[in-house]
Design an enzyme around this catalytic site. Structure first.
Site, PDB file in Angstrom:
ATOM      1  N   PRO A  11       4.506   5.822  31.226  1.00 41.50           N
ATOM      2  CA  PRO A  11       5.567   7.422  32.954  1.00 41.50           C
ATOM      3  C   PRO A  11       7.068   7.854  31.631  1.00 41.50           C
ATOM      4  CG  PRO A  11       6.123   4.594  32.608  1.00 41.50           C
ATOM      5  CD  PRO A  11       4.454   4.933  31.970  1.00 41.50           C
ATOM      6  N   ASN A  12       7.440   8.717  32.348  1.00 39.66           N
ATOM      7  CA  ASN A  12       8.432  10.050  31.754  1.00 39.66           C
ATOM      8  C   ASN A  12       7.619  10.782  31.030  1.00 39.66           C
ATOM      9  OD1 ASN A  12      10.546   8.984  33.781  1.00 39.66           O
ATOM     10  ND2 ASN A  12      10.286   7.127  32.631  1.00 39.66           N
ATOM     11  N   ARG A  19      12.872  16.161  27.785  1.00 37.38           N
ATOM     12  CA  ARG A  19      13.944  14.071  27.829  1.00 37.38           C
ATOM     13  C   ARG A  19      14.508  13.881  26.434  1.00 37.38           C
ATOM     14  NH1 ARG A  19      10.925   9.385  28.319  1.00 37.38           N
ATOM     15  NH2 ARG A  19      12.447   7.603  28.654  1.00 37.38           N
ATOM     16  N   TYR A  24      12.417  11.733  21.808  1.00 39.46           N
ATOM     17  CA  TYR A  24      11.247  12.020  21.646  1.00 39.46           C
ATOM     18  C   TYR A  24      11.316  13.713  21.308  1.00 39.46           C
ATOM     19  CZ  TYR A  24      12.114   8.481  24.732  1.00 39.46           C
ATOM     20  OH  TYR A  24      12.408   7.153  25.497  1.00 39.46           O
ATOM     21  N   ASN A  75       0.629   5.975  24.632  1.00 35.27           N
ATOM     22  CA  ASN A  75       1.844   6.227  24.784  1.00 35.27           C
ATOM     23  C   ASN A  75       1.833   4.883  25.996  1.00 35.27           C
ATOM     24  OD1 ASN A  75       4.841   6.149  25.133  1.00 35.27           O
ATOM     25  ND2 ASN A  75       4.322   7.449  23.768  1.00 35.27           N
ATOM     26  N   ALA A  78       7.596   2.775  28.833  1.00 34.47           N
ATOM     27  CA  ALA A  78       8.429   1.965  29.128  1.00 34.47           C
ATOM     28  C   ALA A  78       7.930   0.499  29.639  1.00 34.47           C
ATOM     29  CB  ALA A  78       9.658   1.942  30.137  1.00 34.47           C
ATOM     30  N   GLU A  99      -1.711   2.136  19.577  1.00 34.40           N
ATOM     31  CA  GLU A  99      -0.302   2.472  20.323  1.00 34.40           C
ATOM     32  C   GLU A  99       0.530   2.581  19.518  1.00 34.40           C
ATOM     33  OE1 GLU A  99       3.311  -0.825  21.473  1.00 34.40           O
ATOM     34  OE2 GLU A  99       2.128  -1.691  19.920  1.00 34.40           O
ATOM     35  N   HIS A 101       4.034   5.761  19.695  1.00 36.66           N
ATOM     36  CA  HIS A 101       5.324   6.575  19.697  1.00 36.66           C
ATOM     37  C   HIS A 101       6.363   6.918  19.549  1.00 36.66           C
ATOM     38  CE1 HIS A 101       5.522   2.149  22.564  1.00 36.66           C
ATOM     39  NE2 HIS A 101       5.315   1.963  21.579  1.00 36.66           N
ATOM     40  N   ARG A 108      15.875   1.191  17.981  1.00 37.58           N
ATOM     41  CA  ARG A 108      16.701   1.455  19.918  1.00 37.58           C
ATOM     42  C   ARG A 108      17.180   0.061  20.170  1.00 37.58           C
ATOM     43  NH1 ARG A 108      12.885   5.678  22.697  1.00 37.58           N
ATOM     44  NH2 ARG A 108      15.407   5.142  23.762  1.00 37.58           N
TER      45      ARG A 108
END
Length: 147
Positions: A11-12, A19, A24, A75, A78, A99, A101, A108
């Site tokens: 998502p996103n 964004r 990012y 990725n 969330a 995985e 990111h 964070r």
């Protein structure tokens, strides 16, 4: 026949380039994919993005047993921090999942420091921006040569 890698975004991540560039980066996913395909011409790099958890799980299931698949670079956005269902899907398939990111999730918010999927992934890479995807693909290539 070329081996394949699926780059799977949650998502996103369709908003990359627009964004929050401090976390990012400013590159779009199209630009990232162009760079990956140029860097790894020996691999067919496929891409899928969805904001829907079920669609991501369906794609993991459909590609997760393919003999010509080196692995999945995921990725999960969330969903990394919340989805036992995605973790179960990863655990169920035979191809390795890495995985990734863009941001350093450990620098964070506290919630982002916990990954539901990391324990069932072949490995995790974070904090290298768009380079996280390249590191994930390279890890799958290296892993394949070790087998």
């Amino acid at each position: 026949m070329k081996k394949r890698v699926l780059v799977l975004n949650g998502p996103n991540l369709n908003l990359l380039g627009r964004r929050d560039p401090t976390h990012y980066g400013s590159m779009t996913m199209e630009t990232i994919l162009e760079g990956l395909r140029s860097r790894f011409p020996q691999i067919d790099i496929e891409y899928f993005q969805s904001n829907c958890e079920g669609a991501l799980i369906d794609r993991i299931h459909s590609e997760g047993f393919s003999e010509d698949m080196l692995g999945i670079v995921l990725n999960a956005g969330a969903y990394t921090h919340t989805s036992l269902a995605i973790a179960d899907a990863i655990e169920a398939v035979t191809v390795p999942v890495v995985e990734v990111h863009l941001s350093n999730v450990f620098a964070r918010e506290e919630i982002r420091r916990r990954s539901m999927i990391a324990p069932v992934c072949a490995g995790s890479i974070s904090g290298f921006g768009a380079g996280s995807y390249a590191l994930g693909i390279q890890a799958l290539i290296d892993r394949n040569h070790e087998d």
